[in-house]
Scaffold this active site. Structure first.
Site, PDB file in Angstrom:
ATOM      1  N   CYS A  49       0.825  -1.210   0.000  1.00  0.00           N
ATOM      2  CA  CYS A  49       0.000   0.000   0.000  1.00  0.00           C
ATOM      3  C   CYS A  49       0.861   1.261   0.000  1.00  0.00           C
ATOM      4  O   CYS A  49       0.677   2.163  -0.816  1.00  0.00           O
ATOM      5  CB  CYS A  49      -0.929  -0.024   1.216  1.00  0.00           C
ATOM      6  N   CYS A  54      -1.632   1.747  -2.984  1.00  0.00           N
ATOM      7  CA  CYS A  54      -2.596   2.839  -2.771  1.00  0.00           C
ATOM      8  C   CYS A  54      -1.961   4.236  -2.725  1.00  0.00           C
ATOM      9  O   CYS A  54      -2.452   5.162  -3.391  1.00  0.00           O
ATOM     10  CB  CYS A  54      -3.335   2.672  -1.447  1.00  0.00           C
ATOM     11  N   LYS A  57       0.006   5.386  -5.892  1.00  0.00           N
ATOM     12  CA  LYS A  57      -1.028   5.382  -6.947  1.00  0.00           C
ATOM     13  C   LYS A  57      -1.938   6.603  -6.813  1.00  0.00           C
ATOM     14  O   LYS A  57      -2.200   7.315  -7.773  1.00  0.00           O
ATOM     15  CB  LYS A  57      -1.827   4.081  -6.848  1.00  0.00           C
ATOM     16  N   GLY A 183      -8.973  -4.979 -14.945  1.00  0.00           N
ATOM     17  CA  GLY A 183      -9.357  -4.846 -13.540  1.00  0.00           C
ATOM     18  C   GLY A 183      -9.036  -3.441 -13.040  1.00  0.00           C
ATOM     19  O   GLY A 183      -8.620  -2.574 -13.817  1.00  0.00           O
ATOM     20  N   TYR A 184      -9.210  -3.249 -11.719  1.00  0.00           N
ATOM     21  CA  TYR A 184      -9.101  -1.868 -11.252  1.00  0.00           C
ATOM     22  C   TYR A 184      -7.684  -1.318 -11.375  1.00  0.00           C
ATOM     23  O   TYR A 184      -7.494  -0.142 -11.685  1.00  0.00           O
ATOM     24  CB  TYR A 184      -9.683  -1.713  -9.835  1.00  0.00           C
ATOM     25  N   GLU A 188      -6.791   2.032 -13.505  1.00  0.00           N
ATOM     26  CA  GLU A 188      -6.160   3.182 -12.840  1.00  0.00           C
ATOM     27  C   GLU A 188      -4.852   3.573 -13.529  1.00  0.00           C
ATOM     28  O   GLU A 188      -4.608   4.762 -13.786  1.00  0.00           O
ATOM     29  CB  GLU A 188      -5.905   2.844 -11.370  1.00  0.00           C
ATOM     30  N   GLY A 270      -3.565  -9.512 -12.454  1.00  0.00           N
ATOM     31  CA  GLY A 270      -3.818 -10.214 -11.198  1.00  0.00           C
ATOM     32  C   GLY A 270      -2.606 -10.256 -10.287  1.00  0.00           C
ATOM     33  O   GLY A 270      -1.503  -9.837 -10.659  1.00  0.00           O
TER      34      GLY A 270
END
Ligand SMILES: Cc1cc2nc3c(=O)[nH]c(=O)nc-3n(C[C@H](O)[C@H](O)[C@H](O)COP(=O)(O)OP(=O)(O)OC[C@H]3O[C@@H](n4cnc5c(N)ncnc54)[C@H](O)[C@@H]3O)c2cc1C
Length: 457
Positions: A49, A54, A57, A183-184, A188, A270
């Site tokens: 993260c 996160c 990002k 995917g997300y 992004e 993935g």
């Protein structure tokens, strides 16, 4: 927590393997209860993260938002030159932010007396962890929080592709980028790179972006991605990568793009759990076919005293989920709260796309599968004010999924500017079991996008 004579036989009350979101949360919570804790982390504190997820990002997404806003400003009358983004300068701000998080973790670990070991750990048995420099530590409780890593798809030439970790090492926007995956994380990265100057092609094996999210919102997001300039190739399986003599990479797939060579190809295909080298066999811990540690609804593995939290389990791979699961487990083990466990229903999440997509609860298809004809969906399809003023084509789509005569809200799905900040409060309401009438009874805040949630008819 009082340390029992029995636990004194051990070096610690708790050993945590992995200093990411879940591991740190477990260590801090256990030490609040007086447990003697050791945490092992061979890399930077904060794990995925903070270092390659996160936080960096979101920093890049904020930069991309600023670029978009410069364009909006120009459209409404500001005289601004075309923005030039100094990626390297931005990196210094991003790194300073991340370094502050590292420092605050370190301070807190020291203040709490948590023993931090900069080494990889491996289980020898259910109570013993061996570090990669040979030290052995014992504890009656061990939390496995070793996370996950990006996975490549196993196609010829995949070594020519990058993964999300590599994106965070970029110091400039590559001119032409292929993002593989819908995917997300793929969405992004594609959005950020396009906004910051790359020309992005996104290859998606399935027929749509964001499988598992509400189909209507995903459809609308696809329109927004295309409006932003991302070339979306849906239903396009990538079969191989080839490197040209000039170092650029070609993507071979269902429909070859013969003329297209990319400066960077990023797999967002993935993530795989970091469970191979943990000595799980030695301790007898069961994993599923994909390598995720199997846990019950309280994060217990099949071995007493061994728990797993976060991305190494097959639970939603989100930082607040890892943290909440870890805290509740420690509340149970050391805090005298025998029923503490994370309720995995109603977990809100945001895709930091352009615009962002925020979602909690069941999407319409899931609700219909579960509740059949008792489901009704309500929509607000509107132009957010700034985009109306600037006369851009971007529209927001908000949707409520309700069930039964009382119209209980079981899903809230928001696509549009501000959705990322709007959803949190409504997620509390959904968890409390609100109905559509409860929302309609609430006076709107005007003029906002958020008011559309309480005005839906
Ligand atoms: C690009 C990207 C964007 C993301 N964006 C978001 C977001 O916006 N919001 C959100 O909620 N989530 C987001 N996530 C997901 C989030 O980062 C993860 O869900 C979260 O970090 C999981 O925490 P964890 O503790 O399970 O694992 P991690 O944070 O991965 O931590 C695991 C740690 O264990 C360490 N480790 C591994 N093996 C060993 C070993 N043998 N011994 C000791 N230590 C070991 C690793 O070095 C690592 O530091 C994103 C992820 C990615 C990749």
């Amino acid at each position: 927590m009082s340390t029992t004579p029995a636990s004194r036989r051990f070096d610690f009350d708790l050993i945590v393997i992995g200093g990411g979101s879940g591991g740190l949360a477990a260590a801090f919570r256990a030490s609040e209860y007086g447990a003697r804790v050791a945490i092992l982390e061979p890399g930077e504190l904060g794990g995925t993260c903070v270092n390659v997820g996160c936080v960096p990002k979101k920093a890049m997404w904020l930069a991309a938002q600023l670029a978009d806003h410069v364009d909006l400003a120009r459209r409404v009358g500001f005289e601004v030159a075309a923005p030039v983004f100094d990626w390297c300068e931005f990196l210094t701000h991003r790194q300073r932010y991340v370094a502050n998080i590292h420092a605050s973790y370190r301070r807190r670990l020291d203040a709490d007396g948590i023993v931090t070991i900069a080494a990889r750990g491996r289980l020898r048995d259910a109570c013993t962890v061996e570090t990669d420099d040979g030290a052995r530590l014992s504890a009656p409780h061990i939390v496995i929080a070793a996370g996950a890593r990006p996975q490549r798809p196993g196609i010829p030439g995949e070594e020519h592709g990058l993964v999300s970790d590599d994106f965070f090492r970029f110091s400039a926007a590559p001119a032409r980028v292929a993002v593989i995956g819908g995917g997300y994380i793929g969405v992004e990265l594609a959005g950020v790179l396009q906004a910051l100057g790359s020309r992005v092609d996104q290859f998606v094996r399935g027929p749509r972006l964001l499988e598992g999210f509400d189909a209507e919102l995903a459809q609308r997001l696809q329109e927004s991605c295309r409006q932003a300039g991302v070339q979306l190739h849906l239903g396009h399986a990538v079969r191989a990568l080839e490197r040209d003599g000039d170092g650029r990479v070609r993507v071979r797939g269902d429909a070859d793009l013969a003329d297209d060579a990319f400066d960077a190809v990023i797999f967002a295909t993935g993530r795989r759990p970091n469970s191979e080298d943990l000595g799980l066999d030695a301790a007898g811990v069961a994993v599923d076919a994909r390598g995720f540690v199997i846990v019950d609804d309280r994060q217990n593995t099949n071995v007493d005293g061994l728990y797993a939290v976060g991305d190494i389990t097959a639970r939603p791979a989100l930082t607040p989920v890892a943290i909440a699961a870890a805290r509740r487990t420690m509340d149970r083990v050391f805090g005298g709260q025998p029923d503490a466990r994370l309720d995995y229903d109603g977990i809100p999440t945001v895709v930091f796309s352009h615009p962002p997509l925020a979602t909690v609860g069941l999407n319409e298809a899931q609700a219909r599968a579960r509740h059949g004809d008792a489901v009704r969906a309500y929509r607000a399809d509107f132009r957010p004010m700034l985009h109306a003023l600037a006369d851009t084509p971007q529209r927001s789509l908000f949707k409520l999924v309700c069930v039964g005569d009382e119209r209980r809200v079981v899903g809230i799905h928001l696509l549009g500017d501000g959705a990322d900040e709007i959803l949190q409060g409504f997620a509390v309401a959904l968890k409390r079991g609100i109905t559509l009438d409860d929302l309609r009874d609430t006076v709107a805040i005007h003029p906002t996008s958020a008011e559309e949630v309480v005005l839906m008819r």
